[in-house]
Design a protein around this motif. Structure first.
Motif, PDB file in Angstrom:
ATOM      1  N   LYS A  68       0.837  -1.195   0.000  1.00  0.00           N
ATOM      2  CA  LYS A  68       0.000   0.000   0.000  1.00  0.00           C
ATOM      3  C   LYS A  68       0.877   1.252   0.000  1.00  0.00           C
ATOM      4  CE  LYS A  68      -3.942   1.969   2.507  1.00  0.00           C
ATOM      5  NZ  LYS A  68      -4.883   1.745   3.618  1.00  0.00           N
ATOM      6  N   LEU A  69       0.592   2.157  -0.924  1.00  0.00           N
ATOM      7  CA  LEU A  69       1.234   3.464  -0.957  1.00  0.00           C
ATOM      8  C   LEU A  69       0.297   4.455  -0.273  1.00  0.00           C
ATOM      9  CD1 LEU A  69       3.336   5.560  -1.935  1.00  0.00           C
ATOM     10  CD2 LEU A  69       2.109   5.631  -4.115  1.00  0.00           C
ATOM     11  N   VAL A  70       0.787   5.076   0.800  1.00  0.00           N
ATOM     12  CA  VAL A  70      -0.031   6.017   1.566  1.00  0.00           C
ATOM     13  C   VAL A  70       0.604   7.400   1.471  1.00  0.00           C
ATOM     14  CG1 VAL A  70      -1.086   6.542   3.794  1.00  0.00           C
ATOM     15  CG2 VAL A  70      -0.616   4.160   3.177  1.00  0.00           C
ATOM     16  N   LEU A  71      -0.128   8.349   0.881  1.00  0.00           N
ATOM     17  CA  LEU A  71       0.330   9.741   0.823  1.00  0.00           C
ATOM     18  C   LEU A  71      -0.107  10.388   2.132  1.00  0.00           C
ATOM     19  CD1 LEU A  71      -0.742  10.526  -2.866  1.00  0.00           C
ATOM     20  CD2 LEU A  71       1.325   9.390  -2.035  1.00  0.00           C
ATOM     21  N   THR A  72       0.809  10.413   3.096  1.00  0.00           N
ATOM     22  CA  THR A  72       0.437  10.771   4.467  1.00  0.00           C
ATOM     23  C   THR A  72       0.228  12.268   4.674  1.00  0.00           C
ATOM     24  OG1 THR A  72       2.795  10.785   5.054  1.00  0.00           O
ATOM     25  CG2 THR A  72       1.557   8.771   5.503  1.00  0.00           C
ATOM     26  N   THR A  95       6.651  25.843  -3.109  1.00  0.00           N
ATOM     27  CA  THR A  95       7.309  24.595  -2.718  1.00  0.00           C
ATOM     28  C   THR A  95       6.259  23.609  -2.218  1.00  0.00           C
ATOM     29  OG1 THR A  95       9.299  25.780  -2.036  1.00  0.00           O
ATOM     30  CG2 THR A  95       9.040  23.540  -1.194  1.00  0.00           C
ATOM     31  N   THR A  96       6.277  22.409  -2.759  1.00  0.00           N
ATOM     32  CA  THR A  96       5.347  21.359  -2.322  1.00  0.00           C
ATOM     33  C   THR A  96       6.154  20.185  -1.791  1.00  0.00           C
ATOM     34  OG1 THR A  96       3.792  22.027  -4.042  1.00  0.00           O
ATOM     35  CG2 THR A  96       3.391  19.914  -2.979  1.00  0.00           C
ATOM     36  N   VAL A  97       5.801  19.741  -0.586  1.00  0.00           N
ATOM     37  CA  VAL A  97       6.456  18.594   0.044  1.00  0.00           C
ATOM     38  C   VAL A  97       5.413  17.492   0.231  1.00  0.00           C
ATOM     39  CG1 VAL A  97       7.689  17.744   2.069  1.00  0.00           C
ATOM     40  CG2 VAL A  97       8.096  20.075   1.247  1.00  0.00           C
ATOM     41  N   LEU A  98       5.735  16.300  -0.242  1.00  0.00           N
ATOM     42  CA  LEU A  98       4.826  15.163  -0.131  1.00  0.00           C
ATOM     43  C   LEU A  98       5.497  14.062   0.697  1.00  0.00           C
ATOM     44  CD1 LEU A  98       2.153  13.781  -1.047  1.00  0.00           C
ATOM     45  CD2 LEU A  98       3.447  12.884  -3.000  1.00  0.00           C
ATOM     46  N   ASN A  99       4.911  13.748   1.854  1.00  0.00           N
ATOM     47  CA  ASN A  99       5.388  12.645   2.689  1.00  0.00           C
ATOM     48  C   ASN A  99       4.589  11.389   2.342  1.00  0.00           C
ATOM     49  OD1 ASN A  99       7.256  13.924   4.919  1.00  0.00           O
ATOM     50  ND2 ASN A  99       5.557  15.323   4.644  1.00  0.00           N
ATOM     51  N   TYR A 100       5.282  10.256   2.308  1.00  0.00           N
ATOM     52  CA  TYR A 100       4.577   9.018   1.954  1.00  0.00           C
ATOM     53  C   TYR A 100       5.150   7.825   2.707  1.00  0.00           C
ATOM     54  CZ  TYR A 100       8.570   7.826  -1.051  1.00  0.00           C
ATOM     55  OH  TYR A 100       9.824   7.523  -1.513  1.00  0.00           O
ATOM     56  N   ASP A 101       4.313   6.800   2.850  1.00  0.00           N
ATOM     57  CA  ASP A 101       4.711   5.513   3.426  1.00  0.00           C
ATOM     58  C   ASP A 101       4.400   4.420   2.425  1.00  0.00           C
ATOM     59  OD1 ASP A 101       5.272   6.814   5.816  1.00  0.00           O
ATOM     60  OD2 ASP A 101       3.363   6.261   6.747  1.00  0.00           O
ATOM     61  N   ILE A 102       5.187   3.363   2.467  1.00  0.00           N
ATOM     62  CA  ILE A 102       4.826   2.127   1.777  1.00  0.00           C
ATOM     63  C   ILE A 102       4.623   1.086   2.864  1.00  0.00           C
ATOM     64  CG2 ILE A 102       5.585   0.309   0.206  1.00  0.00           C
ATOM     65  CD1 ILE A 102       7.033   2.452  -1.403  1.00  0.00           C
ATOM     66  N   ARG A 103       3.435   0.514   2.906  1.00  0.00           N
ATOM     67  CA  ARG A 103       3.074  -0.431   3.949  1.00  0.00           C
ATOM     68  C   ARG A 103       2.830  -1.818   3.356  1.00  0.00           C
ATOM     69  NH1 ARG A 103      -1.147   3.635   7.084  1.00  0.00           N
ATOM     70  NH2 ARG A 103       0.402   5.275   7.492  1.00  0.00           N
ATOM     71  N   GLY A 104       3.084  -2.822   4.193  1.00  0.00           N
ATOM     72  CA  GLY A 104       2.920  -4.197   3.754  1.00  0.00           C
ATOM     73  C   GLY A 104       1.820  -4.900   4.528  1.00  0.00           C
ATOM     74  N   GLN A 105       2.008  -6.200   4.732  1.00  0.00           N
ATOM     75  CA  GLN A 105       1.016  -6.986   5.454  1.00  0.00           C
ATOM     76  C   GLN A 105       0.896  -6.493   6.894  1.00  0.00           C
ATOM     77  OE1 GLN A 105       2.162 -11.094   4.986  1.00  0.00           O
ATOM     78  NE2 GLN A 105       2.210 -10.942   2.764  1.00  0.00           N
ATOM     79  N   ASN A 106      -0.307  -6.635   7.436  1.00  0.00           N
ATOM     80  CA  ASN A 106      -0.626  -6.175   8.797  1.00  0.00           C
ATOM     81  C   ASN A 106      -0.427  -4.668   8.943  1.00  0.00           C
ATOM     82  OD1 ASN A 106      -1.113  -8.894   9.617  1.00  0.00           O
ATOM     83  ND2 ASN A 106       1.093  -9.178   9.833  1.00  0.00           N
ATOM     84  N   ASN A 107      -0.454  -3.965   7.799  1.00  0.00           N
ATOM     85  CA  ASN A 107      -0.323  -2.492   7.769  1.00  0.00           C
ATOM     86  C   ASN A 107       0.989  -2.009   8.385  1.00  0.00           C
ATOM     87  OD1 ASN A 107      -1.647  -0.174   6.756  1.00  0.00           O
ATOM     88  ND2 ASN A 107      -2.194   0.461   8.830  1.00  0.00           N
ATOM     89  N   LEU A 108       2.026  -2.833   8.303  1.00  0.00           N
ATOM     90  CA  LEU A 108       3.329  -2.466   8.857  1.00  0.00           C
ATOM     91  C   LEU A 108       4.066  -1.530   7.897  1.00  0.00           C
ATOM     92  CD1 LEU A 108       4.564  -5.915  10.223  1.00  0.00           C
ATOM     93  CD2 LEU A 108       3.674  -3.993  11.547  1.00  0.00           C
ATOM     94  N   ASP A 109       4.707  -0.494   8.458  1.00  0.00           N
ATOM     95  CA  ASP A 109       5.500   0.435   7.653  1.00  0.00           C
ATOM     96  C   ASP A 109       6.757  -0.258   7.136  1.00  0.00           C
ATOM     97  OD1 ASP A 109       3.781   2.533   7.901  1.00  0.00           O
ATOM     98  OD2 ASP A 109       4.876   3.542   9.503  1.00  0.00           O
ATOM     99  N   LEU A 110       6.929  -0.249   5.821  1.00  0.00           N
ATOM    100  CA  LEU A 110       8.135  -0.824   5.215  1.00  0.00           C
ATOM    101  C   LEU A 110       9.124   0.274   4.843  1.00  0.00           C
ATOM    102  CD1 LEU A 110       6.562  -3.460   2.788  1.00  0.00           C
ATOM    103  CD2 LEU A 110       6.986  -3.649   5.243  1.00  0.00           C
ATOM    104  N   LEU A 111       8.591   1.444   4.491  1.00  0.00           N
ATOM    105  CA  LEU A 111       9.427   2.518   3.974  1.00  0.00           C
ATOM    106  C   LEU A 111       8.699   3.839   4.152  1.00  0.00           C
ATOM    107  CD1 LEU A 111      12.061   3.012   2.270  1.00  0.00           C
ATOM    108  CD2 LEU A 111      10.642   2.816   0.248  1.00  0.00           C
TER     109      LEU A 111
END
Length: 201
Positions: A68-72, A95-111
């Motif tokens: 899952k890609l999450v644009l936080t 200036t635009t700053v975009l924070n994001y997470d990549i999550r895996g199984q069990n909604n765990l943060d991978l990146l």
């Protein structure tokens, strides 16, 4: 003329063989073929355009995908670079700053990471309508560039790398759960002190 055309074609073939691609003409094919996508602003321009870009690149975007890609968070700031006084042209920077997470199984943060894009536009105090259009164009360009950079980040990820990140996240979550359980057990086994009784007067 024919020689010049052959030379241009030859250079184009040579450059493409070296891996060179003109900006915006390269392939955006991803090794990840399934992806969930969400954002704090679920109906915002960025997540909408990101979904369109992913789907046009052959990625199946759906709820419940393995990753899952999450644009936080997306933040935009505008500041004056140069100002020539009332009614005159000045330079502005958006200036635009975009924070994001990549999550895996069990909604765990991978990146977790962020992208930042800056654009400069002109503000004319004598032409406010035109200046507003310039600002809107600059914002649109920053959004498109953010999405392009996100696609480049995703292109660098392979299923094998994501599996490795998932294993690391699973191990970390397991260790944290074990530490919490041990702390709770220790607390439960620690005898409680009885409240201090004051002698009766």
């Amino acid at each position: 003329m024919i020689k010049r055309n052959l030379l241009v074609m030859g250079l184009a073939v040579l450059l493409s063989a070296c891996g060179f691609q003109l900006r915006g003409t390269g392939t955006t094919e991803l090794a990840i073929k399934e992806l969930d996508l969400s954002a704090r602003n679920a109906y915002g321009e960025t997540v909408t355009q990101m979904r369109q870009m992913l789907e046009s690149s052959g990625v199946k975007v759906y709820t419940g995908a393995p990753y899952k890609l999450v644009l936080t968070d997306e933040q935009e700031n505008q500041r004056i670079l140069s100002y020539a006084g009332a009614g005159r042209t000045g330079e502005y920077q958006v200036t635009t700053v975009l924070n994001y997470d990549i999550r895996g199984q069990n909604n765990l943060d991978l990146l977790s990471d962020k992208l930042e894009v800056q654009k400069i536009f002109m503000h004319d105090g004598n032409n406010l309508v035109g200046s507003d259009q310039e600002a809107a164009t600059a914002r649109g360009e920053t959004r498109r560039e953010l999405i392009q950079r996100m696609m480049l980040r995703l292109q660098q990820l392979t299923p094998a790398q994501l599996d490795q990140l998932q294993q690391t996240a699973d191990a970390r979550a397991k260790a944290e759960a074990a530490a919490l359980e041990a702390a709770q057990k220790t607390e439960a086994e620690t005898p409680r002190q009885s409240p201090l009784e004051l002698p009766k007067q």
